[in-house]
Every structure is written in C-alpha cells, then in structure tokens.
Design an enzyme around this catalytic site. Structure first.
Site, PDB file in Angstrom:
ATOM      1  N   ASP A  34       0.853  -1.189   0.157  1.00 53.72           N
ATOM      2  CA  ASP A  34      -0.001   0.138   0.036  1.00 53.72           C
ATOM      3  C   ASP A  34       0.762   1.349  -0.032  1.00 53.72           C
ATOM      4  OD1 ASP A  34       0.093   1.189   2.977  1.00 53.72           O
ATOM      5  OD2 ASP A  34       0.448  -0.950   3.040  1.00 53.72           O
ATOM      6  N   SER A  35       0.519   2.250  -0.919  1.00 61.35           N
ATOM      7  CA  SER A  35       1.020   3.576  -0.627  1.00 61.35           C
ATOM      8  C   SER A  35       2.522   3.376  -1.212  1.00 61.35           C
ATOM      9  CB  SER A  35       0.972   4.162   0.602  1.00 61.35           C
ATOM     10  OG  SER A  35       1.220   5.667   0.678  1.00 61.35           O
ATOM     11  N   ALA A  36       3.470   3.758  -0.306  1.00 59.99           N
ATOM     12  CA  ALA A  36       4.849   3.617  -0.711  1.00 59.99           C
ATOM     13  C   ALA A  36       5.233   2.083  -0.913  1.00 59.99           C
ATOM     14  CB  ALA A  36       5.779   4.281   0.503  1.00 59.99           C
ATOM     15  N   HIS A  90      -7.208   7.674   1.528  1.00 59.11           N
ATOM     16  CA  HIS A  90      -5.909   6.928   1.699  1.00 59.11           C
ATOM     17  C   HIS A  90      -5.532   5.765   2.444  1.00 59.11           C
ATOM     18  CE1 HIS A  90      -1.863   6.421  -0.242  1.00 59.11           C
ATOM     19  NE2 HIS A  90      -1.484   6.521   0.863  1.00 59.11           N
TER      20      HIS A  90
END
Length: 321
Positions: A166-168, A295
């Site tokens: 997820d994300s980074a 997010h």
C-alpha cells in the site's frame, strides 16, 4: 547560537510523519509502535520474525494461516508484502500492519512475508528498493525446498508468488516487478501478480481531477526528493510509471489496482491502470475502487464494510490463478 538551540532547528518537516533537525536528529511522530509475533486469537494465523541479512539488518515477519492443506503435496500461494508510510515510517511489526496481515492471510489462506526494509532519511532511496529486492532473493532461495525458513520450504507454491503493498509499499511492488523483468526474474520463483493499493505515484503535471494547487503539489514533490535525493524528480519512472518507456516489460502477468475515491493519489492509480492496459504489456490488469474513502482507509478502519470488501477483493485475486 548555542548548541541546544541549533539542535531544535528544523531541516525538513514531512507532516504528519516526521521532522528532521539540522543536527541530523530524526523525530518520528507516528508509526513507531510495535507488537510481537503471535498466534492471532481471532484468525488462528501464526507469525514469527526472521533475520534475512545480518549485514544490513533486513528482516521480515512471516505469517502462516490456520488452514493448512492436509495433502502435503498441495502448497499455498505466497504473498510478499511491502508496507506503506511514505518510505519514512511504519514496519511489519506495527500494530496496524500486523493486524492487517493477520486478516488478509486468514481471508486468502496464503503464506505471507512482510518485509522490513530500511527507512529514509537515514537510509534514502534506493535503499528500500535494494532491501526489497534482497528479500525477494531470499524468498527465491527456498524454491528448492532447502532454504533457511521451514515455513517457506514446507508450505509455499513458488509458482504462485504475489507481491502486494500500500502507498509507498505499492510503489515498491511496481519497482520490484520492473526489476524482475530487467534482471530475468527471481530464481525459482514465478511472480504471478501484484496488488497495488493506493499507490504512491505522482508526476509534475496534474492528471484527471488531481489537485492543481501548486503548494499542495509542491509538498508531495518535496517529500519525494526528501526520501530520494538522487531522483530526477516526479517524472522519474520510479514514481511516475506512465513515463517509463519499458512499462510493457512489467515482470508479472496479473495486476490488481486498488484506489479510493477521496485519495489524493486516486488519479495516479487510474493512470497506472490505463497505462498498463495500453502499453503493449501482455498481462491482465484489474481495477477496484472504494467509494467515499480516503488513502489507506482500510488500515485505520479495518472493521468497516469497505475495508472488508477490499480485503475480500485482494483475497479473490490471490486465489484466481
């Protein structure tokens, strides 16, 4: 100016994650809590920690589902997971990620390796990429059933290996798939697919309904340069895959792109989905959107219905070979 006042001078602030001071001190504002491995009482998922590289300190938390096949010839898919946190906070050992992996492993009935890559700014990118690649090599060392970790030797089908983050962490997943293509894969491992959850991708020019406010965009761009000082900026293919002329070589055959309606990175996820579908890549890309959510909402609201839907969607993807 005395030394005590100098030590309080900010060099960089990366809200809401951390502050770095001019004397080199780094103050992490969140994402530092940890919990030990365990057998989770609600799912029966067992976990343990392993050291992958004594030289770098690279480690991981492994997860084994409660429902193991009774036929020893039947093996389970492997999920290699890369956590988010802007490349600067969090770990597999945090309460947030430990809880999420317990839920995902139980739902999908897979074995998982959650990678503890080193964080910026002490270890700026590409360190996280190098650690993440080293973890994949370590996973691959078990494909002949004589690696150092019995859970992988005994229970994993190395023809069904998936990467997710997820994300980074989703950014890392993409870059691992690109490196696998460039380096001829990971020995003994068939990387079937990747799961990209709310990917940390960006670019110098707005796309779709993405924020156009110069100050807001500049903040994301500063954060990227902070974690990757050697980067060429937000059109670097590491953070803007749509700019990569070699995207068609992505080293897996299935991709699930997950976005959230109110996420600042939503449009980048959609662009990634469209770019994969139109670049000549020979795989299959799927798209899943969580309405009215922000997010990585599933990490902070794991019991909400939308989080359960996302976990179920990922589980279906991991078992649709």
């Amino acid at each position: 100016m005395d030394s005590s006042s100098h030590s309080q001078e900010l060099l960089f602030e990366f809200p809401p994650f951390l502050r770095q001071y001019k004397d080199g001190r780094v103050e992490r504002l969140k994402g530092t809590d940890t919990v030990p491995p365990s057998t989770d009482p609600s799912t029966g998922v067992a976990s343990k920690d392993v050291l992958i590289s004594p030289q770098t300190g690279l480690s991981a938390r492994l997860y084994l589902p409660a429902k193991l096949p009774t036929d020893h010839n039947h093996k389970l898919p492997l999920l290699v997971y890369y956590h988010g946190g802007g490349f600067v906070i969090e770990s597999p050992f945090s309460p947030t990620y430990h809880a999420y992996l317990n839920s995902q492993v139980a739902q999908a009935n897979v074995v998982a390796v959650s990678v503890d890559y080193r964080l910026a700014p002490e270890h700026p990118l590409p360190t996280a990429y190098e650690d993440s690649w080293a973890a994949l090599q370590w996973v691959g060392s078990h494909s002949t059933r004589n690696g150092p970790e019995p859970w992988l030797n005994d229970h994993v089908d190395f023809n069904r290996v998936y990467l997710a983050g997820d994300s980074a962490g989703a950014n890392i997943v993409h870059n691992m798939c690109m490196r696998a293509a460039k380096d001829g894969g990971v020995g003994g491992v068939k990387m079937v697919g990747s799961v990209m959850i709310h990917s940390f991708f960006w670019g110098s020019e707005p796309v779709g309904s993405e924020i156009k406010d110069p100050e807001g965009r500049a903040g994301i761009e500063r954060a990227w340069k902070f974690v990757f000082p050697g980067s060429g900026g937000c059109n670097d293919p590491d953070i803007n895959p749509a700019k990569n002329p070699n995207l068609s070589g992505l080293g897996c055959r299935r991709v699930l792109v997950c976005v959230a309606e109110k996420d600042v990175f939503r449009e980048r996820g959609r662009l990634y989905f469209e770019a994969l579908g139109g670049c000549g890549w020979e795989g299959v890309v799927e798209f899943f959107e969580s309405d009215d959510e922000g997010h990585v909402f599933h990490l902070f609201k794991p019991d909400c219905e939308k989080a359960k839907e996302l976990i179920k969607e990922v589980g279906l993807f991991l078992n649709n070979h």
